[in-house]
Design an enzyme around this catalytic site. Structure first.
Site, PDB file in Angstrom:
ATOM      1  N   ARG A 155       9.754  79.841 -43.444  1.00  0.00           N
ATOM      2  CA  ARG A 155      11.278  80.003 -43.398  1.00  0.00           C
ATOM      3  C   ARG A 155      11.797  78.988 -43.456  1.00  0.00           C
ATOM      4  O   ARG A 155      12.780  78.385 -44.259  1.00  0.00           O
ATOM      5  CB  ARG A 155      11.305  81.116 -42.457  1.00  0.00           C
ATOM      6  CG  ARG A 155      12.935  81.855 -42.665  1.00  0.00           C
ATOM      7  CD  ARG A 155      13.901  81.296 -42.162  1.00  0.00           C
ATOM      8  NE  ARG A 155      13.886  80.902 -40.693  1.00  0.00           N
ATOM      9  CZ  ARG A 155      14.845  79.993 -39.963  1.00  0.00           C
ATOM     10  NH1 ARG A 155      15.697  79.539 -40.530  1.00  0.00           N
ATOM     11  NH2 ARG A 155      14.567  80.003 -38.852  1.00  0.00           N
ATOM     12  N   ASP A 156      11.904  78.354 -42.107  1.00  0.00           N
ATOM     13  CA  ASP A 156      12.711  77.369 -41.550  1.00  0.00           C
ATOM     14  C   ASP A 156      12.097  76.088 -42.261  1.00  0.00           C
ATOM     15  O   ASP A 156      13.173  75.062 -42.674  1.00  0.00           O
ATOM     16  CB  ASP A 156      12.408  77.003 -39.902  1.00  0.00           C
ATOM     17  CG  ASP A 156      13.783  76.425 -39.580  1.00  0.00           C
ATOM     18  OD1 ASP A 156      14.572  75.811 -40.215  1.00  0.00           O
ATOM     19  OD2 ASP A 156      13.840  76.102 -38.165  1.00  0.00           O
ATOM     20  N   HIS A 181      13.329  70.962 -32.395  1.00  0.00           N
ATOM     21  CA  HIS A 181      13.153  70.088 -33.724  1.00  0.00           C
ATOM     22  C   HIS A 181      12.606  68.716 -33.158  1.00  0.00           C
ATOM     23  O   HIS A 181      12.783  68.635 -31.738  1.00  0.00           O
ATOM     24  CB  HIS A 181      14.338  70.029 -34.509  1.00  0.00           C
ATOM     25  CG  HIS A 181      14.616  71.230 -35.210  1.00  0.00           C
ATOM     26  ND1 HIS A 181      14.853  71.248 -36.731  1.00  0.00           N
ATOM     27  CD2 HIS A 181      14.614  72.631 -34.935  1.00  0.00           C
ATOM     28  CE1 HIS A 181      14.854  71.886 -37.207  1.00  0.00           C
ATOM     29  NE2 HIS A 181      14.771  73.341 -36.330  1.00  0.00           N
ATOM     30  N   CYS A 241      18.084  71.892 -40.884  1.00  0.00           N
ATOM     31  CA  CYS A 241      18.817  72.877 -41.200  1.00  0.00           C
ATOM     32  C   CYS A 241      19.736  72.272 -42.229  1.00  0.00           C
ATOM     33  O   CYS A 241      20.508  71.168 -42.180  1.00  0.00           O
ATOM     34  CB  CYS A 241      19.711  73.057 -40.022  1.00  0.00           C
ATOM     35  SG  CYS A 241      21.296  74.091 -40.275  1.00  0.00           S
ATOM     36  N   ASN A 263      10.877  70.543 -37.768  1.00  0.00           N
ATOM     37  CA  ASN A 263      10.533  71.128 -36.367  1.00  0.00           C
ATOM     38  C   ASN A 263       9.392  70.388 -35.907  1.00  0.00           C
ATOM     39  O   ASN A 263       8.606  69.836 -36.284  1.00  0.00           O
ATOM     40  CB  ASN A 263       9.867  72.663 -36.792  1.00  0.00           C
ATOM     41  CG  ASN A 263      11.258  73.711 -37.207  1.00  0.00           C
ATOM     42  OD1 ASN A 263      11.794  72.949 -38.353  1.00  0.00           O
ATOM     43  ND2 ASN A 263      11.440  74.773 -36.809  1.00  0.00           N
TER      44      ASN A 263
END
Length: 315
Positions: free
Chosen positions: A19-20, A212, A243, A252
């Site tokens: 996802r991220d 992160h 982001c 991350n």
């Protein structure tokens, strides 16, 4: 905390890479490949995954296939699958995909919240209330606080600003909380201040930390969290992430590096580190560039080499 004697306490590692990590990749990753990576992560021992996001396909085209991707995952029953949702429509779609947990997110920073969600904090919390009304009793609910430790637009984020969002989640009955270090601005003192404030005000609300590694102190912050009793951490395979709505945000903390740190510090994770490194190398091939993960390159500490540099069996 005494790290000289293994505690054998279990620490939960939550994988957020699909996802991220994937959300910021521009070339579309085939849906079947995403599902294969989720399956491989589960096979390696990861049992908690924030696997995708039910956001607008226009906002995050990479995750437009969320429902289809989850339908292709073969090992779902072995894992706890969460999905990020921004609003009631996203919550309905996520429930339709039979996720185990819904994750809502609101920024502690008004400026970042506007950039990320195109809404005020008050408006976003109103949307969270709508989501909670839809989801309550049907799936678990996690509240995430973005920019919990700092904002690229506003600078340091006061504890009170984060607590405002956390208080709202608690009143709505959210049973899990994630503190997001969206742009890697967290430091050991800021982590300690906010975690201690939550432990005072909401002692029954479990904290998950999401760091992160933008400034290279992500794992140092993990150690602070461990000392404060936190036993849940989010990480991204290979160190993927960032982001799209926060200037300067990079990946991350890396899942393999986190697992290595935890296991070497005497905790248990239930994760097969060698298998996890194999997944990281697979992801690196899919992405097509070198990823920042370190253990995926160096291997475990006890890997032995012959004089000619060839790897030998661990003994």
């Amino acid at each position: 905390m005494d790290y000289t004697t293994p505690s054998h306490e279990h620490v939960t590692v939550i994988e957020v890479g699909t996802r991220d990590g994937f959300q910021v990749e521009k070339p579309f990753i085939p849906t079947a490949v995403k599902a294969e990576i989720v399956d491989a992560l589960i096979a390696a021992g990861i049992r908690d995954l924030e696997a995708t996001s039910f956001v607008s396909p226009r906002a995050v085209p990479q995750l437009a296939d969320a429902h289809e991707m989850l339908s292709l995952v073969q090992r779902r029953r072995e894992a706890h699958i969460a999905a990020l949702v921004p609003n009631a429509r996203g919550a309905e779609r996520a429930l339709g995909a039979a996720v185990d947990e819904i994750v809502c997110f609101v920024s502690a920073s008004a400026t970042h919240n506007k950039a990320n969600l195109n809404n005020t904090i008050e408006g976003s919390l109103a949307a969270v209330r709508e989501v909670a009304d839809i989801v309550r009793g049907k799936a678990e609910m996690r509240g995430a606080v973005a920019c919990a430790f700092g904002c690229p637009f506003e600078g340091e984020v006061p504890v009170a600003a984060a607590m405002r969002v956390i208080d709202a989640y608690a009143k709505l009955g959210f049973t899990q909380l994630t503190l997001g270090d969206t742009t890697g601005m967290a430091t050991p003192p800021t982590v300690a201040r906010l975690v201690r404030a939550i432990q005072r005000e909401h002692p029954d609300l479990p904290v998950t930390l999401h760091f992160h590694n933008t400034r290279g102190v992500g794992l140092a912050n993990v150690m602070v969290g461990l000392d404060l009793g936190v036993r849940r951490f989010e990480a991204s395979i290979g160190g993927l992430g960032g982001c799209p709505f926060a200037p300067g945000a990079t990946g991350n903390i890396c899942t393999e590096d986190l697992v290595y740190l935890l296991e070497e510090s005497g905790f248990t994770t239930g994760v097969d580190l060698a298998a996890l490194c194999a997944v990281a190398n697979r992801v690196e091939a899919v992405i097509g560039r070198t990823l920042p993960g370190q253990v995926m390159k160096a291997g475990p500490r006890l890997r032995k080499y012959s004089l000619d540099g060839a790897a030998c069996a661990v003994g």
